[in-house]
Scaffold this active site. Structure first.
Site, PDB file in Angstrom:
ATOM      1  N   ARG A 297      87.183 170.734  84.705  1.00 41.61           N
ATOM      2  CA  ARG A 297      87.436 169.600  83.813  1.00 41.61           C
ATOM      3  C   ARG A 297      87.029 169.967  82.377  1.00 41.61           C
ATOM      4  NH1 ARG A 297      84.066 165.211  87.085  1.00 41.61           N
ATOM      5  NH2 ARG A 297      82.841 167.094  87.422  1.00 41.61           N
TER       6      ARG A 297
ATOM      7  N   LYS B  51      79.801 168.517  82.495  1.00 42.85           N
ATOM      8  CA  LYS B  51      78.602 168.819  83.286  1.00 42.85           C
ATOM      9  C   LYS B  51      77.371 168.956  82.399  1.00 42.85           C
ATOM     10  CE  LYS B  51      79.513 169.064  87.610  1.00 42.85           C
ATOM     11  NZ  LYS B  51      79.088 167.905  88.423  1.00 42.85           N
TER      12      LYS B  51
ATOM     13  N   TYR C 265      77.570 164.181  81.604  1.00 39.11           N
ATOM     14  CA  TYR C 265      76.752 163.936  82.797  1.00 39.11           C
ATOM     15  C   TYR C 265      75.503 164.806  82.694  1.00 39.11           C
ATOM     16  CZ  TYR C 265      80.728 161.747  85.276  1.00 39.11           C
ATOM     17  OH  TYR C 265      81.755 160.927  85.665  1.00 39.11           O
TER      18      TYR C 265
ATOM     19  N   HIS D 171      72.240 163.967  85.007  1.00 35.65           N
ATOM     20  CA  HIS D 171      71.513 163.933  86.288  1.00 35.65           C
ATOM     21  C   HIS D 171      70.153 164.616  86.153  1.00 35.65           C
ATOM     22  CE1 HIS D 171      74.879 162.175  88.430  1.00 35.65           C
ATOM     23  NE2 HIS D 171      75.669 163.038  87.828  1.00 35.65           N
TER      24      HIS D 171
ATOM     25  N   GLU E 276      76.069 159.059  83.540  1.00 31.32           N
ATOM     26  CA  GLU E 276      75.777 158.395  84.823  1.00 31.32           C
ATOM     27  C   GLU E 276      74.822 157.225  84.710  1.00 31.32           C
ATOM     28  OE1 GLU E 276      74.798 161.445  84.077  1.00 31.32           O
ATOM     29  OE2 GLU E 276      72.651 161.624  84.477  1.00 31.32           O
TER      30      GLU E 276
ATOM     31  N   ASP F 256      77.253 164.013  98.430  1.00 37.10           N
ATOM     32  CA  ASP F 256      76.465 164.302  97.218  1.00 37.10           C
ATOM     33  C   ASP F 256      75.139 163.531  97.210  1.00 37.10           C
ATOM     34  OD1 ASP F 256      77.730 161.859  96.826  1.00 37.10           O
ATOM     35  OD2 ASP F 256      77.944 162.143  94.676  1.00 37.10           O
TER      36      ASP F 256
HETATM   37  P1  NAD Z   1      79.605 151.889  95.715  1.00 35.74           P
HETATM   38  O1  NAD Z   1      78.240 151.440  95.336  1.00 35.74           O
HETATM   39  O2  NAD Z   1      80.771 151.392  94.930  1.00 35.74           O
HETATM   40  O3  NAD Z   1      79.894 151.528  97.242  1.00 35.74           O
HETATM   41  C1  NAD Z   1      78.980 151.785  98.277  1.00 35.74           C
HETATM   42  C2  NAD Z   1      79.183 150.755  99.367  1.00 35.74           C
HETATM   43  O4  NAD Z   1      78.396 151.151 100.497  1.00 35.74           O
HETATM   44  C3  NAD Z   1      78.736 149.341  98.979  1.00 35.74           C
HETATM   45  O5  NAD Z   1      79.813 148.430  99.138  1.00 35.74           O
HETATM   46  C4  NAD Z   1      77.587 149.060  99.951  1.00 35.74           C
HETATM   47  O6  NAD Z   1      77.519 147.698 100.329  1.00 35.74           O
HETATM   48  C5  NAD Z   1      77.959 149.968 101.120  1.00 35.74           C
HETATM   49  N1  NAD Z   1      76.863 150.292 102.028  1.00 35.74           N
HETATM   50  C6  NAD Z   1      75.584 150.588 101.753  1.00 35.74           C
HETATM   51  N2  NAD Z   1      74.904 150.853 102.878  1.00 35.74           N
HETATM   52  C7  NAD Z   1      75.778 150.715 103.899  1.00 35.74           C
HETATM   53  C8  NAD Z   1      75.676 150.859 105.310  1.00 35.74           C
HETATM   54  N3  NAD Z   1      74.518 151.194 105.891  1.00 35.74           N
HETATM   55  N4  NAD Z   1      76.784 150.638 106.060  1.00 35.74           N
HETATM   56  C9  NAD Z   1      77.949 150.302 105.473  1.00 35.74           C
HETATM   57  N5  NAD Z   1      78.099 150.140 104.147  1.00 35.74           N
HETATM   58  C10 NAD Z   1      77.025 150.353 103.367  1.00 35.74           C
HETATM   59  O7  NAD Z   1      79.549 153.487  95.690  1.00 35.74           O
HETATM   60  P2  NAD Z   1      80.799 154.474  95.499  1.00 35.74           P
HETATM   61  O8  NAD Z   1      81.054 154.667  94.045  1.00 35.74           O
HETATM   62  O9  NAD Z   1      81.910 154.008  96.351  1.00 35.74           O
HETATM   63  O10 NAD Z   1      80.210 155.852  96.045  1.00 35.74           O
HETATM   64  C11 NAD Z   1      80.061 156.114  97.431  1.00 35.74           C
HETATM   65  C12 NAD Z   1      79.486 157.500  97.632  1.00 35.74           C
HETATM   66  O11 NAD Z   1      80.443 158.485  97.243  1.00 35.74           O
HETATM   67  C13 NAD Z   1      78.261 157.803  96.756  1.00 35.74           C
HETATM   68  O12 NAD Z   1      77.326 158.531  97.503  1.00 35.74           O
HETATM   69  C14 NAD Z   1      78.804 158.647  95.647  1.00 35.74           C
HETATM   70  O13 NAD Z   1      77.816 159.465  95.049  1.00 35.74           O
HETATM   71  C15 NAD Z   1      79.800 159.456  96.432  1.00 35.74           C
HETATM   72  N6  NAD Z   1      80.783 160.224  95.643  1.00 35.74           N
HETATM   73  C16 NAD Z   1      81.025 161.491  96.080  1.00 35.74           C
HETATM   74  C17 NAD Z   1      81.958 162.276  95.437  1.00 35.74           C
HETATM   75  C18 NAD Z   1      82.242 163.657  95.970  1.00 35.74           C
HETATM   76  O14 NAD Z   1      82.871 164.438  95.279  1.00 35.74           O
HETATM   77  N7  NAD Z   1      81.845 163.975  97.189  1.00 35.74           N
HETATM   78  C19 NAD Z   1      82.626 161.806  94.303  1.00 35.74           C
HETATM   79  C20 NAD Z   1      82.368 160.509  93.878  1.00 35.74           C
HETATM   80  C21 NAD Z   1      81.439 159.708  94.552  1.00 35.74           C
END
Ligand code: NAD
Length: 363
Positions: free
Chosen positions: A15, A75, A94, A96, A118, A270
């Site tokens: 990016r 980054k 970002y 972190h 963030e 992550d």
């Molecule tokens: P978000 O806060 O919008 O949504 C998280 C949801 O999880 C909420 O609705 C919450 O109520 C629910 N939740 C919490 N505990 C729960 C449980 N025990 N059972 C069921 N639901 C539960 O967060 P998001 O932006 O959707 O991000 C989700 C994850 O994805 C984060 O860990 C984020 O860091 C990750 N992410 C990863 C990447 C990647 O490249 N792998 C990229 C972007 C985001």
């Protein structure tokens, strides 16, 4: 103000912090822009696209860091970049910092004013500069999950949408936030039967109101989760407990109840992952098998679609970037308490309580 955009040097980062269009907008606001040669290449923006909007393309990162009043990146600055930061300069990217004491110490020593994407918030307490990457990862999850389900990749050999007379894939999305909603919509759009589980009834109500015709919702009790996981062709992990490691929702014992070759896509990797058997993987080697179940656990999913991710991030950062450049960081943060939340470091002082607590540094 002179805005500078270096090429990203972190491995596997394609990016870029400033698109040619964003550079053009900054120039229309009366600012100057310098971009390191090749900065946009990974996202499909050649140097000439920057020149076309009036930006100057320079040969080295050293020149960008030496001249710019405001550095915009993607980054966190790497060690070699941190040596080039200087007092009074604004850094917008970002960061972190909480798990990164070395970076924090270098930023404090540099005298830079660092605003982290963030920790910028919005009126509803959400994180507007993280949301675009969650949207990307969410939309990508069923796409990579569908590929994982293919026989040659060790999967069950099930087509997401089925065909006339043959049932579609059964997809369970755990967590109905930004990632989960986008994942569910894409999976449903591919023709799969989709259920989204969440602990928040308020969130389930919103999802049901908006998407009742596209997918079903379920309360994420342990019992219902176990029942649905056992019947799923694909499970997408998308939970987030802010500030905490992801809870382990699918245990190793539950894998034995699943259909052989089913796919687990752990987007929450992550934050440590929400499946007990998850471990981070890379785009080069994204999937592995445990007890007959295929796992996809890439920690930087948006990197796979760098162009879309750059454009999405740029849309979200541009208003803040323009405010910082137009008004200077102090006035911009005074006018916008949500941007102020992004301030992590200023003139040798840490300004984020969460980071201070994590690193035991006075704030
Ligand atoms: P978000 O806060 O919008 O949504 C998280 C949801 O999880 C909420 O609705 C919450 O109520 C629910 N939740 C919490 N505990 C729960 C449980 N025990 N059972 C069921 N639901 C539960 O967060 P998001 O932006 O959707 O991000 C989700 C994850 O994805 C984060 O860990 C984020 O860091 C990750 N992410 C990863 C990447 C990647 O490249 N792998 C990229 C972007 C985001």
């Amino acid at each position: 103000m002179l805005i500078g955009c270096p090429r990203e040097i972190k491995p596997q980062e394609y990016r870029v912090g400033l698109t040619p269009r964003a550079a053009g907008e900054a120039i229309a606001h009366g600012h100057s822009v310098i971009v390191e040669a090749g900065a946009g290449a990974g996202s499909g923006f050649p140097d000439d696209d920057y020149r076309a909007v009036g930006a100057e393309v320079v040969a080295t990162a050293g020149e960008v860091f030496a001249r710019a009043d405001l550095i915009v990146k993607v980054k966190e600055p790497q060690a070699v970049e941190r040596k080039m930061l200087r007092e009074g300069q604004i850094l917008f990217t970002y960061l972190h910092l909480a798990p990164d004491p070395a970076q924090t110490q270098d930023l404090l020593a540099s005298g830079v004013t660092a605003i982290a994407y963030e920790t910028v918030t919005d009126r509803d307490g959400r994180l507007p500069l993280l949301a675009p990457m969650s949207e990307v990862a969410g939309k990508l999850a069923p796409q990579v999950g569908a590929w994982t389900l293919q026989k040659a990749n060790g999967g069950r050999g099930v087509l997401m949408g089925g065909v006339p007379g043959v049932r579609p894939a059964n997809v369970v999305v755990i967590g109905g936030g930004v990632v989960g909603t986008q994942a569910a919509r894409v999976a449903a759009g591919m023709g799969a039967e989709v259920t989204v589980l969440d602990m928040s009834l308020a969130r389930l109500r919103q999802l049901d109101d908006a998407f009742r015709t596209e997918f079903r919702t379920g309360f994420a009790s342990a019992g219902l989760t176990a029942e649905l996981v056992a019947g799923a062709d694909m499970v997408i992990g998308a939970v987030l407990v802010p500030g905490a490691a992801a809870p382990k929702i699918v245990t190793r014992a539950m894998l034995a109840t699943m259909k052989p070759g089913a796919a687990l896509v752990d987007v929450a990797i992550d934050q440590g992952g929400c499946f007990e058997t998850s471990r981070p993987t890379t785009h080069e080697d994204p999937i592995y098998e445990v007890d007959g179940i295929m796992h996809y656990c890439v920690a930087n999913m948006p990197g796979a679609v760098a162009r879309t991710s750059t454009l999405a991030l740029g849309n979200a950062t541009l208003p803040f970037l323009l405010a910082l450049a137009d008004k200077g960081w102090r006035q911009a943060c005074e006018d916008d308490p949500y941007l102020l939340e992004g301030l992590n470091v200023h003139a040798g002082h840490l300004t984020q309580y969460a980071v201070g607590e994590a690193l035991e540094i006075d704030v």
